[in-house]
Design a protein around this motif. Structure first.
Motif, mmCIF file in Angstrom:
data_model
loop_
_atom_site.group_PDB
_atom_site.id
_atom_site.type_symbol
_atom_site.label_atom_id
_atom_site.label_comp_id
_atom_site.label_asym_id
_atom_site.label_seq_id
_atom_site.Cartn_x
_atom_site.Cartn_y
_atom_site.Cartn_z
ATOM 1 N N VAL A 146 2.361 -11.814 -4.670
ATOM 2 C CA VAL A 146 2.089 -12.085 -3.261
ATOM 3 C C VAL A 146 3.406 -11.890 -2.533
ATOM 4 C CG1 VAL A 146 2.505 -14.587 -3.486
ATOM 5 C CG2 VAL A 146 1.078 -13.728 -1.637
ATOM 6 N N PHE A 170 -0.861 -9.093 -1.124
ATOM 7 C CA PHE A 170 -1.056 -9.670 -2.447
ATOM 8 C C PHE A 170 -1.799 -8.659 -3.288
ATOM 9 C CE2 PHE A 170 -5.583 -10.789 -2.620
ATOM 10 C CZ PHE A 170 -5.938 -10.755 -1.278
ATOM 11 N N GLU A 186 -4.332 -3.824 -4.386
ATOM 12 C CA GLU A 186 -3.406 -4.462 -3.450
ATOM 13 C C GLU A 186 -4.066 -4.615 -2.106
ATOM 14 O OE1 GLU A 186 0.431 -1.953 -5.200
ATOM 15 O OE2 GLU A 186 0.107 -2.130 -3.038
ATOM 16 N N TYR A 187 -3.597 -5.588 -1.401
ATOM 17 C CA TYR A 187 -4.044 -5.767 -0.020
ATOM 18 C C TYR A 187 -2.804 -5.988 0.821
ATOM 19 C CZ TYR A 187 -6.035 -7.722 4.189
ATOM 20 O OH TYR A 187 -6.370 -7.957 5.501
ATOM 21 N N TYR B 249 -2.457 -17.517 -6.466
ATOM 22 C CA TYR B 249 -1.874 -16.392 -5.746
ATOM 23 C C TYR B 249 -2.900 -15.706 -4.853
ATOM 24 C CZ TYR B 249 2.812 -16.274 -7.756
ATOM 25 O OH TYR B 249 4.108 -16.564 -8.077
ATOM 26 N N VAL B 276 -10.071 -6.972 -2.818
ATOM 27 C CA VAL B 276 -8.848 -7.218 -3.591
ATOM 28 C C VAL B 276 -8.807 -8.662 -4.076
ATOM 29 C CG1 VAL B 276 -6.344 -7.292 -3.464
ATOM 30 C CG2 VAL B 276 -7.585 -5.383 -2.432
#
Lengths: 216, 341
Positions: A146, A170, A186-187, B249, B276
Motif C-alpha cells: 500500500v 495498493f 494494482e489500484y 492492507y 483489485v
C-alpha cells in the motif's frame, strides 16, 4: 514520445551512471498489463471510463528500485457532456527501502506525465510526487503493498494550479515460477483539486492494473 | 536332605509292600516281630539274617535298622548305636523319620552319626557358564571333623579342588578350566570327596558330564531401549496471518481510496477498486487455506542424529563383544549319578 514507449531502463541506468553490464546485473522485469481507467474532471457528468493496455519495466538493485509504467486507454462516458479520448500515461518512480525497516517502509519519488488525445478533450497533466510505500510478504509467493503520496507539483496544459494533490495505491504481487514470472494487481487513485480562473475544476483518475511480468 | 527323608519315609510307609517285593523272608520276619513288639525275637531273627544269608543292600539296611530300633526299645543303647553306625556306613544319606520314629531312637541315631566318619548328601549342582567365568558348586556334609580332600578326576584331569577340615555343611567350587584358560576336555568326570580322621577314612564320589558349546552372541540393536526417534518434520498449524495481513492492507487501501475520493466527482467505488480489492482479499484467504509445508525441526534432527550415533557405537561394541564370544566356550555341567563308596 507521446505514443512510443521510451527505453526507460537505459535512460534510468544512464541517469544513475550505470554501465550496460551493471544494468544487466540487476533484477530487471518487463511486463504487460491490462488496465481499467476511470477519469473524472470538473463534474461527475464528465466521468469517462475505459480499458486499455500498458507496459511495465522494473529495475532493482539492492534497496533501490526504479519502476516505469506506461498505458494507453480509450475512455468514453455515458452522458452527453462526457468526452471521448485516449489517455496515455507515463509514470516513473524511484523507491528506496529505509534501512532496517525496508521493505516494510520505503520512500518514493515519482514523476508522471499524461497526454490526452485529442488535445484539450481533458487536461494534459505533469506531476511530481513524494510518498511512502509499505510492502509485506504474506507467504512464500505473495506480497501485499500500500502506498500514499503527496503531489506538491502539478502542471496542466489548460493552466490552473493544484496546491496539493494526493495519490493512493495498493496491490498484490504473486511470484510464480521461482520468481521469474510475476502476476500483479494494482489500484491507483490520484486526486488533484485544481482551480483555474477562480473555479474549482478537480481531476480524479483511478487506474486498475492487471499484469504479468517476466525477468529476475 | 529332603530327598533322603522322603526316601526313608517312603520306605517305612511302604515297608510291607517293598518287603513283599524285595525282602528276604528272614528280614521280613524280623520286621514283623518288631512290629509285634517282640523285640528279642526281632533281634534274634535280624542277627540270624545278617550272619546266615547273602542279603541285598536293601535287606542289609532293613536288618540293621530293625536291630537298631529293637535294641533302642530294650534300652540296649550301645548295641543300638552300633547298629545305627552300620546303617549309616551303608547309607550315609539315610535319615529317620522324626515324625514317626520315637525321639529316643532318633537321638541314638544321631549319636551314631556323630561317631562315624561319613560324607553325606554329596552332590554337584548343574551349571552352565563361559569358561573362566563360573564354577561348579559341590555340596556335602561331614558327620564329624576330618581332613577332607575334594578331587576331580576325568579325561586328562586329576586335580585337587579343595582341602579342608570342617564338620557339617561344606561347599567346594570347581573351575573346569585347564591351565591357560582352555576348557577341560568334554566327558565324564568324577568328583571324589575323601575324608580322613585318624585311622578312619571315608570316600564318596559323584559323576558329572562336561559338554562344551558355543557362546551365544548378542544380537545387534535396532533401537536403544527407552528411546525412539522423533519426527524430523512437522506440519505447522494452519496460519491465518496472511489472511489478516491481506485484509489489513487491502482494507487500508480501499478505505483510504473511498475516503479520499472527490465526492463531487464520484461517490461510488470504481470497478477497478473493487476488483483489485477483491483479488487482494482472495489471495490472502487462499494462502491461509493452503496446507503449510512441513518444516524441519532442528531439535529433533539433532536428537535423532545423536541417537543414531549412540546406536552405531553400541552396535560396534556388540560386534567386538561377539568377536570375543565366538572365541569362547560355554560349558554345561550335568550330574550323572551318585556313587557311594
Amino acid at each position: 514520445m507521446r505514443r512510443r514507449a521510451v527505453p526507460i531502463a537505459a535512460l534510468a541506468g544512464a541517469a544513475l551512471g550505470w554501465s550496460a553490464g551493471q544494468v544487466r546485473a540487476q533484477q530487471v522485469r518487463v511486463g504487460a498489463e491490462g488496465v481499467l481507467v476511470t477519469y473524472s474532471e470538473i463534474t461527475k457528468d464528465r466521468e469517462v471510463a475505459g480499458t486499455g493496455i500498458g507496459g511495465r519495466l522494473e529495475v532493482q538493485r539492492g534497496k533501490l528500485r526504479l519502476v516505469a509504467h506506461v498505458l494507453r486507454a480509450g475512455l468514453s462516458g455515458q452522458s452527453a457532456s462526457a468526452p471521448t479520448f485516449d489517455l496515455i500515461k507515463l509514470d516513473l518512480r524511484a523507491v528506496r527501502q529505509i534501512g532496517f525497516l525496508g521493505p516494510l517502509i520505503s520512500v518514493e519519488l515519482g514523476i508522471e506525465r499524461r497526454w490526452i488525445n485529442p488535445e484539450f478533450a481533458a487536461q494534459d497533466v505533469g506531476t511530481v510526487r513524494v510518498g511512502v510505500l509499505s510492502e509485506v510478504r504474506l507467504g512464500l509467493a505473495i506480497t501485499s503493498w500500500v502506498r500514499g503520496a503527496l503531489i506538491p507539483v502539478a502542471r496542466f496544459n489548460g493552466g490552473g494550479s493544484s496546491p496539493l494533490g494526493v495519490e493512493l495505491g495498493f496491490g498484490t504481487v504473486f511470484d510464480l515460477r521461482r520468481d521469474r514470472l510475476r502476476a500483479a494487481v494494482e489500484y491507483e487513485l490520484q486526486r488533484l483539486d485544481r482551480t483555474a480562473s477562480g473555479f474549482d475544476v478537480p481531476i480524479q483518475v483511478s487506474v486498475g492494473r492487471f499484469g504479468l511480468a517476466i525477468g529476475r | 536332605m529332603r530327598r533322603a527323608a522322603a526316601r526313608v519315609a517312603a520306605l517305612i510307609l511302604l515297608l510291607p509292600a517293598t518287603l513283599a517285593a524285595q525282602q528276604s523272608a528272614t528280614v521280613r520276619r524280623a520286621r514283623q516281630a518288631y512290629d509285634e513288639l517282640n523285640y528279642d525275637s526281632a533281634i534274634a531273627i535280624a542277627q540270624r539274617a545278617l550272619r546266615g544269608e547273602p542279603l541285598t543292600r536293601g535287606d542289609l539296611l532293613q536288618s540293621y535298622e530293625v536291630l537298631g530300633f529293637a535294641y533302642a526299645s530294650i534300652d540296649s543303647t550301645a548295641r543300638a548305636v552300633e547298629s545305627f553306625r552300620e546303617l549309616i556306613l551303608l547309607d550315609p544319606d539315610r535319615d529317620l523319620d522324626v515324625v514317626r520314629v520315637s525321639p529316643r531312637i532318633t537321638s541314638l541315631h544321631a549319636v551314631a552319626l556323630g561317631q562315624v566318619l561319613v560324607v553325606r548328601r554329596l552332590r554337584a549342582d548343574s551349571a552352565e557358564f563361559v569358561v573362566g567365568r563360573g564354577r561348579v558348586p559341590i555340596h556335602f556334609q561331614l558327620s564329624r571333623s576330618a581332613v577332607v580332600r575334594t578331587r576331580v578326576v576325568g579325561p586328562g584331569t586329576d586335580v585337587v579342588v579343595d582341602s579342608q577340615s570342617r564338620a557339617g555343611e561344606n561347599l567346594v567350587e570347581w573351575n573346569p578350566a585347564a591351565p591357560g584358560g582352555r576348557p577341560v576336555a568334554p566327558g565324564r568326570y568324577e568328583i571324589r570327596v575323601e575324608a580322613a580322621a585318624g585311622r578312619e577314612r571315608f570316600e564318596r564320589s559323584v559323576a558329572v558330564t562336561v559338554a562344551p558349546g558355543p557362546v551365544d552372541t548378542v544380537p545387534h540393536l535396532t533401537a536403544l531401549e527407552g528411546y525412539a526417534e522423533l519426527p524430523e518434520y512437522e506440519t505447522p498449524r494452519r496460519n491465518w496471518t496472511p489472511m489478516g495481513v491481506a485484509a489489513l492492507y487491502t482494507s487500508l487501501g480501499v478505505g483510504a481510496s473511498l475516503a479520499l475520493q472527490n465526492q463531487t466527482l464520484r461517490r461510488d467505488p470504481p470497478r477497478e477498486l473493487l476488483a483489485v480489492g477483491g483479488v487482494g482479499l482472495a489471495a490472502g484467504f487462499l494462502l491461509s487455506l493452503r496446507r503449510p509445508e512441513p518444516r524441519p525441526v532442528l531439535a529433533s534432527i539433532l536428537f535423532n542424529r545423536l541417537l543414531r550415533e549412540q546406536l552405531a557405537r553400541r552396535n560396534e561394541e556388540i560386534a567386538r563383544e561377539n568377536t570375543a564370544r565366538r572365541l569362547e566356550v560355554m560349558l554345561s555341567i550335568v550330574p550323572v549319578r551318585e556313587a557311594a563308596r
